[in-house]
Write an enzyme that holds these catalytic residues in place. Structure first.
Site, PDB file in Angstrom:
ATOM      1  N   ASN A 388     -14.115   2.887  -6.981  1.00  0.00           N
ATOM      2  CA  ASN A 388     -12.826   2.424  -6.483  1.00  0.00           C
ATOM      3  C   ASN A 388     -12.374   3.326  -5.337  1.00  0.00           C
ATOM      4  O   ASN A 388     -12.188   4.540  -5.538  1.00  0.00           O
ATOM      5  CB  ASN A 388     -11.772   2.469  -7.594  1.00  0.00           C
ATOM      6  CG  ASN A 388     -10.416   1.988  -7.093  1.00  0.00           C
ATOM      7  OD1 ASN A 388     -10.221   0.816  -6.814  1.00  0.00           O
ATOM      8  ND2 ASN A 388      -9.480   2.914  -6.938  1.00  0.00           N
ATOM      9  N   GLU A 389     -12.225   2.742  -4.174  1.00  0.00           N
ATOM     10  CA  GLU A 389     -11.717   3.463  -3.000  1.00  0.00           C
ATOM     11  C   GLU A 389     -12.378   4.828  -2.819  1.00  0.00           C
ATOM     12  O   GLU A 389     -11.718   5.810  -2.498  1.00  0.00           O
ATOM     13  CB  GLU A 389     -10.196   3.627  -3.096  1.00  0.00           C
ATOM     14  CG  GLU A 389      -9.466   2.310  -3.171  1.00  0.00           C
ATOM     15  CD  GLU A 389      -7.970   2.431  -2.909  1.00  0.00           C
ATOM     16  OE1 GLU A 389      -7.446   3.550  -2.952  1.00  0.00           O
ATOM     17  OE2 GLU A 389      -7.334   1.400  -2.644  1.00  0.00           O
ATOM     18  N   ASN A 443      -8.927  -3.625  -2.191  1.00  0.00           N
ATOM     19  CA  ASN A 443      -7.551  -3.312  -2.596  1.00  0.00           C
ATOM     20  C   ASN A 443      -6.698  -3.468  -1.343  1.00  0.00           C
ATOM     21  O   ASN A 443      -6.840  -2.682  -0.407  1.00  0.00           O
ATOM     22  CB  ASN A 443      -7.457  -1.880  -3.114  1.00  0.00           C
ATOM     23  CG  ASN A 443      -8.337  -1.648  -4.335  1.00  0.00           C
ATOM     24  OD1 ASN A 443      -8.786  -2.604  -4.967  1.00  0.00           O
ATOM     25  ND2 ASN A 443      -8.589  -0.396  -4.673  1.00  0.00           N
ATOM     26  N   TYR A 449       1.831  -0.740   2.256  1.00  0.00           N
ATOM     27  CA  TYR A 449       1.441   0.511   2.915  1.00  0.00           C
ATOM     28  C   TYR A 449       1.198   0.316   4.414  1.00  0.00           C
ATOM     29  O   TYR A 449       1.213   1.274   5.169  1.00  0.00           O
ATOM     30  CB  TYR A 449       0.168   1.080   2.296  1.00  0.00           C
ATOM     31  CG  TYR A 449       0.334   1.585   0.887  1.00  0.00           C
ATOM     32  CD1 TYR A 449       1.362   2.464   0.559  1.00  0.00           C
ATOM     33  CD2 TYR A 449      -0.544   1.191  -0.126  1.00  0.00           C
ATOM     34  CE1 TYR A 449       1.505   2.933  -0.735  1.00  0.00           C
ATOM     35  CE2 TYR A 449      -0.403   1.663  -1.406  1.00  0.00           C
ATOM     36  CZ  TYR A 449       0.622   2.529  -1.714  1.00  0.00           C
ATOM     37  OH  TYR A 449       0.763   2.987  -2.992  1.00  0.00           O
ATOM     38  N   TRP A 523      -1.720  -5.391  -8.975  1.00  0.00           N
ATOM     39  CA  TRP A 523      -1.582  -3.975  -9.313  1.00  0.00           C
ATOM     40  C   TRP A 523      -0.126  -3.718  -9.576  1.00  0.00           C
ATOM     41  O   TRP A 523       0.660  -3.740  -8.640  1.00  0.00           O
ATOM     42  CB  TRP A 523      -2.099  -3.095  -8.157  1.00  0.00           C
ATOM     43  CG  TRP A 523      -2.235  -1.669  -8.582  1.00  0.00           C
ATOM     44  CD1 TRP A 523      -1.408  -0.636  -8.269  1.00  0.00           C
ATOM     45  CD2 TRP A 523      -3.254  -1.130  -9.417  1.00  0.00           C
ATOM     46  NE1 TRP A 523      -1.842   0.515  -8.843  1.00  0.00           N
ATOM     47  CE2 TRP A 523      -2.972   0.246  -9.568  1.00  0.00           C
ATOM     48  CE3 TRP A 523      -4.371  -1.674 -10.075  1.00  0.00           C
ATOM     49  CZ2 TRP A 523      -3.780   1.094 -10.337  1.00  0.00           C
ATOM     50  CZ3 TRP A 523      -5.159  -0.833 -10.836  1.00  0.00           C
ATOM     51  CH2 TRP A 523      -4.859   0.533 -10.952  1.00  0.00           C
ATOM     52  N   LYS A 544       4.456  -0.125  -9.668  1.00  0.00           N
ATOM     53  CA  LYS A 544       4.020  -1.435  -9.181  1.00  0.00           C
ATOM     54  C   LYS A 544       3.881  -2.443 -10.314  1.00  0.00           C
ATOM     55  O   LYS A 544       3.530  -3.601 -10.085  1.00  0.00           O
ATOM     56  CB  LYS A 544       2.706  -1.306  -8.416  1.00  0.00           C
ATOM     57  CG  LYS A 544       2.879  -0.527  -7.117  1.00  0.00           C
ATOM     58  CD  LYS A 544       1.728  -0.691  -6.167  1.00  0.00           C
ATOM     59  CE  LYS A 544       1.929   0.190  -4.943  1.00  0.00           C
ATOM     60  NZ  LYS A 544       1.795   1.632  -5.230  1.00  0.00           N
TER      61      LYS A 544
HETATM   62  C1  GCU Z   1      -4.914   2.438  -4.784  1.00  0.00           C
HETATM   63  C2  GCU Z   1      -5.631   2.814  -6.065  1.00  0.00           C
HETATM   64  C3  GCU Z   1      -4.736   2.784  -7.247  1.00  0.00           C
HETATM   65  C4  GCU Z   1      -3.333   3.168  -6.857  1.00  0.00           C
HETATM   66  C5  GCU Z   1      -2.798   2.149  -5.886  1.00  0.00           C
HETATM   67  C6  GCU Z   1      -1.387   2.419  -5.427  1.00  0.00           C
HETATM   68  O1  GCU Z   1      -5.464   1.490  -4.024  1.00  0.00           O
HETATM   69  O2  GCU Z   1      -6.836   2.182  -6.311  1.00  0.00           O
HETATM   70  O3  GCU Z   1      -5.264   3.627  -8.220  1.00  0.00           O
HETATM   71  O4  GCU Z   1      -2.504   3.314  -7.950  1.00  0.00           O
HETATM   72  O5  GCU Z   1      -3.606   2.074  -4.790  1.00  0.00           O
HETATM   73  O6  GCU Z   1      -1.218   3.009  -4.372  1.00  0.00           O
HETATM   74  O7  GCU Z   1      -0.465   2.046  -6.112  1.00  0.00           O
END
Ligand code: GCU
Length: 762
Positions: A388-389, A443, A449, A523, A544
């Site tokens: 992941n990322e 993602n 963001y 998320w 979130k």
């Molecule tokens: C990321 C990440 C998450 C994180 C989320 C966020 O992309 O994978 O673990 O919590 O973004 O910024 O809320």
């Protein structure tokens, strides 16, 4: 195998003196497992305990009991743990989200035995996760069991859970192959004759298939059954999650000595790059949620009740898929997913940044092996997420190699399931990282963001155009939302429920309109502990979630998803927490999966809608001064009625408690580069032997002059805890590829002009 709970009356201390390995803790606290020692501070945002702790328990055994074989099963201990029996190391684990077992006999004695488990959640440079947006809770946070066996038993120590792997696959016209592969252990190491019997039972307990095999075992013997099944009733996701039970019995001279009862579903899953996902040949859009395992005040020490509550909320929202992020979850949760019919994305915490201390990347490999071996028999799992990322700090060949290796390991352990990865948005569509797994998740936080909400669709379409043969989905999207904040004019970073609603609706429409998009994982379903966060009016949490971390408040967006996904009819008025309204005219947002809806203010019906839209907006509804009673009534085609109601208060002035106080905010980097002159900048040809934007921050920091240049442009950025973990990886150049740093291209030349005259000392 006889398994008993071993959870009561452990003695716990939040320190890790050497002596606790063999001596009783004098003044510990009695606790019951599961136990997390960061339940409170892991969610406070005021710093959390990280370090060694010790758990102890005594067990008395008779000589007769010692003639049996004993194992300790540790559900999970975070992050690193060591088990000592009477002062001697019996086993350990650096996979803080997986189960492990320890063979006890060589260290047990007649009479009293002292078990000490040292659990440490400090940072280890070679243990994942190294850096991530969630709290790394510590504790013996899943159940511990004591296992006793006879001499002959199914394998317990190969890192698997069941000692056997069940694989089902469709071979032709309604015929499914069922393969059961496992091992039998003989503790006596002399030849024993055994018999293995497998029986497949339907839900009513009728035998559907039965087979027996003889097996002579000296130390360890593998066995394999391959059977065919004609027209089994299929596991049809949330529509009909039909499960059979596979009973596997081990006999020694007609005596039953070991047994497993495993639930199994028969299904096919096909993932295509242009038409989405097919479950048993039928198209299915993945209406997904993501879940972190923690819960308010208990951290990750979950009981079955916590997990069942979560599952009831997942069922209520109507999701058909779930991403269990960012690590292996409790085995019972995968079982709940099997039973609920959810398609599960399971993954390991190879996240954010790779370890520079562990060149072999052994810890990620170990965690992957355990995840797959322990969760293999859950039919709900359709893919293994291997990263992941992981390119947050830098994207390079070494990382590709690591991902490639993990994909190969996953393929070797499981030849049938899909292998997947979740990329950060900055991974270019063309990147060869995207070629390393069967399909790709991105993602995407457009409209939070970076950029705007509408850019989500643009990005997906671009990806599909450039990579028409790679199936793609959105593995994360969401916005932080504090349910006390509200706005008539929702906008990015206002943290209001109203913005979350807009953001989510845009995403759901985007997925729905695009057949090729496999689906998305919002998320997240629940807010979760994240010690590094302080935003949106709350510390220590990522907000979130569609539901708060205590599972008490369902934010409006929960009902938006429900309106899109669920078949359970309902109607809901959004904005019920936005009580004090200072405007006379208000748009009333009704969320419902029922077509026909009427809205009332007091006794008066003020509008009616009859359409398929999950979001029905009644524009400009006038409110009288003081209290207004708003009611919505929905009637389905069979004449069943559904209601919701709320009180709104028309006030004179805007209620400022709905607006985020700006003081704490803007944790992300803003545009401070504006203060530098970037006009007429010439490109710099980089000289070897001198510093440049291609050196890691760590290297720059080793030289006082280079460090000063860095600090001139970025201040103390490299010293904040999150960046500190990336210093060995990140370069100014790699930072410039991350939109959150907002670094204009010209600035790189400006910085290089200053750095590239500082000579590197040999
Ligand atoms: C990321 C990440 C998450 C994180 C989320 C966020 O992309 O994978 O673990 O919590 O973004 O910024 O809320």
């Amino acid at each position: 195998m006889h398994k008993i709970d071993f959870n009561d009356r452990w003695v716990f201390i939040k320190e890790g003196k050497e002596s606790y390995i063999e001596k009783e803790i004098p003044d510990g606290e009695y606790i019951t497992l599961p136990h997390c020692f960061n339940g409170i501070d892991g969610q406070s945002g005021d710093g959390m305990y990280k370090g060694k702790t010790c758990y102890q328990k005594k067990v008395a055994l008779t000589g007769e009991e010692l003639r049996e074989y004993h194992y300790l099963e540790i559900g999970a201990a975070s992050l690193v743990s060591h088990v000592y029996i009477n002062g001697i190391l019996a086993g350990s684990s650096r996979c803080g989200f997986s189960m492990y077992r320890v063979f006890l006999n060589p260290l047990l004695k007649e009479g009293e035995n002292l078990i000490s488990i040292v659990v440490d959640n400090s940072r280890f440079d070679d243990v994942y996760p190294l850096m991530a947006d969630f709290s790394f809770y510590g504790g013996l946070y899943r159940e511990v069991s004591w296992i006793t066996t006879r001499a002959l038993h199914f394998e317990l120590l190969d890192n698997s859970r069941d000692g056997m792997y069940i694989t089902q696959k469709a071979i032709k016209n309604g015929i499914y192959e069922l393969k059961i592969k496992g091992s039998v252990i003989n503790e006596l190491h002399n030849k024993l004759e055994s018999k293995i019997k497998v029986t497949l039972l339907d839900k009513e307990g009728n035998g559907v298939l039965s087979k027996t095999m003889k097996c002579a075992v000296i130390e360890k013997e593998e066995f394999e059954f391959i059977e065919e099944l004609n027209q089994p009733r299929l596991w049809q996701g949330i529509e009909d999650p039909y499960l059979y039970t596979l009973k596997v019995e081990l006999y020694q001279e007609e005596q039953l000595v070991d047994e497993r009862n495993l639930e199994i579903g028969f299904r096919t899953i096909e993932i295509t790059p242009d038409k989405g996902v097919f479950l048993n040949g039928k198209p299915i859009k993945l209406n997904g949620v993501s879940r972190h395992q923690d819960f308010a005040e208990v951290g990750n020490a979950l009981t079955k009740e916590h997990m069942e509550l979560d599952m009831s909320l997942i069922k209520e929202i109507g999701a058909n898929s779930i991403r269990l992020s960012h690590y292996q979850h409790h085995d019972y949760f995968y079982t709940l997913c099997d039973r609920a019919g959810l398609l599960v994305w399971a993954e390991i915490p190879f996240i954010s940044v790779p370890s520079t201390a562990d060149k072999e990347n052994q810890n990620a490999k170990d965690q992957l092996e355990r995840l797959i071996k322990q969760a293999y028999n859950h039919c709900s799992i359709y893919c293994w997420g291997i990263q992941n990322e992981i390119t947050i700090a830098i994207e390079n060949e070494q990382i590709y190699e690591m991902v490639k290796e993990l994909a190969a390991i996953a393929r070797n352990l499981d030849a049938v399931r899909y292998i997947a990865q979740a990329n950060i948005h900055s991974v270019a569509n063309e990147s060869s990282l995207n070629d390393l797994t069967d399909f790709v998740g991105y993602n995407l936080y457009y409209g939070w963001y970076y950029k705007e909400m509408k850019d989500l669709a643009v990005r997906l379409d671009e990806f599909h155009k450039v990579r028409p043969n790679i199936p793609v989905m959105v593995t994360e999207y969401g916005v932080d939302t504090n349910p006390v904040l509200h706005s008539y004019t929702p906008s990015v970073k206002d943290y209001t429920e109203e913005y979350q609603l807009l953001f989510q609706e845009n995403a759901l429409k985007t997925f729905k309109e695009r057949e090729y998009v496999l689906g998305g994982y919002v998320w997240a379903l629940f807010d979760f502990g994240s010690e590094i966060r302080n935003e949106g009016g709350t510390k220590g949490k990522n907000q979130k979630g569609l539901v708060t971390i205590d599972r008490k408040i369902k934010k409006d967006t929960f009902y938006l998803c429900k309106a899109y996904w669920s078949k359970e009819k309902f109607v809901k008025l959004a904005g019920s927490r936005f009580v004090n309204r200072h405007q006379e005219e208000n748009d009333m947002v009704v969320l419902s999966n029922v077509n026909s809806v009427k809205l009332f203010v007091g006794e008066k019906m003020i509008g009616e809608r009859n359409d398929h839209e999950p979001v029905k907006i009644f524009k400009g509804v006038k409110l009288a001064h003081g209290e207004n009673f708003i009611r919505v009534e929905a009637v389905d085609s069979e004449g069943n009625c559904y209601y919701d109601e709320m009180f709104l208060n028309r006030v004179k002035d805007m209620d400022l408690s709905y607006v985020l106080k700006k003081t704490e905010e803007k944790t992300t980097v803003t545009n401070w580069f504006q203060k530098f002159d970037l006009t007429n900048v010439q490109e710099v040809a980089i000289k070897e032997g001198y510093y440049s934007t291609f050196d890691t921050i760590e290297e720059l920091y080793k030289n006082e002059e280079a460090k000063a240049v860095f600090k001139k442009y970025f201040g103390d950025l490299a010293e904040n805890p999150q960046m500190a973990t990336m210093r060995g990886l990140m370069t100014i150049d790699s930072m410039s590829k991350r939109s959150r740093f907002n670094i204009p291209k010209e600035l790189l030349s400006v910085i290089n002009k200053e750095l590239n005259v500082i000579e590197k000392r040999k």
